[in-house]
Design a protein around this motif. Structure first.
Motif, PDB file in Angstrom:
ATOM      1  N   UNK A  62       9.465  -5.444 -10.166  1.00 55.29           N
ATOM      2  CA  UNK A  62       8.302  -5.351  -9.434  1.00 55.29           C
ATOM      3  C   UNK A  62       7.526  -4.354  -8.857  1.00 55.29           C
ATOM      4  N   UNK A  63       8.360  -2.928  -7.958  1.00 53.53           N
ATOM      5  CA  UNK A  63       8.005  -2.135  -7.747  1.00 53.53           C
ATOM      6  C   UNK A  63       6.489  -1.419  -8.298  1.00 53.53           C
ATOM      7  N   UNK A  64       6.465  -1.558  -9.912  1.00 57.72           N
ATOM      8  CA  UNK A  64       5.350  -0.924 -10.131  1.00 57.72           C
ATOM      9  C   UNK A  64       4.125  -2.082 -10.373  1.00 57.72           C
ATOM     10  N   UNK A  65       4.724  -3.356 -10.669  1.00 60.28           N
ATOM     11  CA  UNK A  65       3.680  -3.676  -9.942  1.00 60.28           C
ATOM     12  C   UNK A  65       2.906  -4.628  -9.189  1.00 60.28           C
ATOM     13  N   UNK A  66       3.837  -4.224  -8.111  1.00 54.49           N
ATOM     14  CA  UNK A  66       3.062  -4.514  -6.711  1.00 54.49           C
ATOM     15  C   UNK A  66       1.782  -3.278  -6.933  1.00 54.49           C
ATOM     16  N   UNK A  67       2.482  -2.220  -6.892  1.00 55.49           N
ATOM     17  CA  UNK A  67       1.888  -0.786  -6.617  1.00 55.49           C
ATOM     18  C   UNK A  67       0.701  -1.240  -7.209  1.00 55.49           C
ATOM     19  N   UNK A  68       0.436  -1.389  -8.821  1.00 54.46           N
ATOM     20  CA  UNK A  68      -0.606  -1.806  -9.803  1.00 54.46           C
ATOM     21  C   UNK A  68      -1.798  -3.024  -8.612  1.00 54.46           C
ATOM     22  N   UNK A  69      -1.045  -4.053  -8.168  1.00 50.92           N
ATOM     23  CA  UNK A  69      -1.566  -4.455  -7.133  1.00 50.92           C
ATOM     24  C   UNK A  69      -2.476  -4.626  -5.874  1.00 50.92           C
ATOM     25  N   UNK A  70      -2.209  -3.682  -5.764  1.00 49.23           N
ATOM     26  CA  UNK A  70      -2.560  -3.010  -4.011  1.00 49.23           C
ATOM     27  C   UNK A  70      -1.198  -3.594  -3.011  1.00 49.23           C
ATOM     28  N   UNK A  71      -0.045  -4.462  -3.576  1.00 42.27           N
ATOM     29  CA  UNK A  71       0.562  -4.666  -2.721  1.00 42.27           C
ATOM     30  C   UNK A  71       1.582  -3.636  -1.691  1.00 42.27           C
ATOM     31  N   UNK A  72       1.822  -4.370  -0.635  1.00 41.90           N
ATOM     32  CA  UNK A  72       3.229  -3.348  -0.101  1.00 41.90           C
ATOM     33  C   UNK A  72       3.878  -2.507  -0.140  1.00 41.90           C
ATOM     34  N   UNK A  73       4.492  -1.962  -0.427  1.00 45.45           N
ATOM     35  CA  UNK A  73       5.754  -1.184  -1.024  1.00 45.45           C
ATOM     36  C   UNK A  73       6.907  -1.741  -0.008  1.00 45.45           C
ATOM     37  N   UNK A  74       7.594  -2.652  -1.248  1.00 47.17           N
ATOM     38  CA  UNK A  74       8.981  -3.459  -0.532  1.00 47.17           C
ATOM     39  C   UNK A  74       9.626  -3.818  -1.633  1.00 47.17           C
TER      40      UNK A  74
END
Length: 135
Positions: A62-74
């Motif tokens: 999920x972290x890799x996907x979140x990073x690509x969508x510009x979501x906060x790192x959590x």
């Protein structure tokens, strides 16, 4: 036929049945640099293969996907519905979604959607195609 031969035949038969079942669930043909999301089957498809969106849970990707969508790192722990919502309404507004039917949507290939597709493919490989202890 010895026990080992029967066991191998059974494994091959089960694998062939599973692949046949998957091919029956492949949605309409798509072409080009796009992905198709089928919310009824919970699949993300390229022109060559479909992967279950349920593969996101449990996952450490999920972290890799979140990073690509510009979501906060959590710490994220998405289910298929939550991942589908992100793909259909990208948090960074980086692309437009085209609705084909009540359950089929086209999304473009972007770094975020490609990352998602490849991570689902990786999860599928590790869960279904490797022998325990191999990678």
């Amino acid at each position: 036929m010895n026990y080992r031969g029967m066991q191998n035949s059974l494994i091959i038969g089960v694998a062939a049945s599973a692949l046949a079942a998957c091919s029956l669930q492949t949605p309409r043909q798509i072409h080009g640099d796009v992905y198709l999301i089928d919310t009824e089957l919970a699949q993300l498809c390229s022109p060559s293969a479909c992967y279950s969106l349920n593969l996101i849970q449990p996952s450490w990707n999920e972290q890799d996907i979140a990073r690509q969508f510009g979501l906060p790192m959590q710490n994220y722990s998405w289910n298929a519905s939550e991942l589908t919502a992100i793909l259909l309404s990208p948090p960074d507004n980086s692309y437009q979604v085209e609705q084909l039917s009540d359950h089929e949507f086209i999304i473009p290939r972007t770094l975020a959607t490609e990352t998602t597709y490849h991570l689902l493919r990786q999860e599928d490989f590790f869960l279904y195609w490797t022998t325990p202890g191999e990678s």
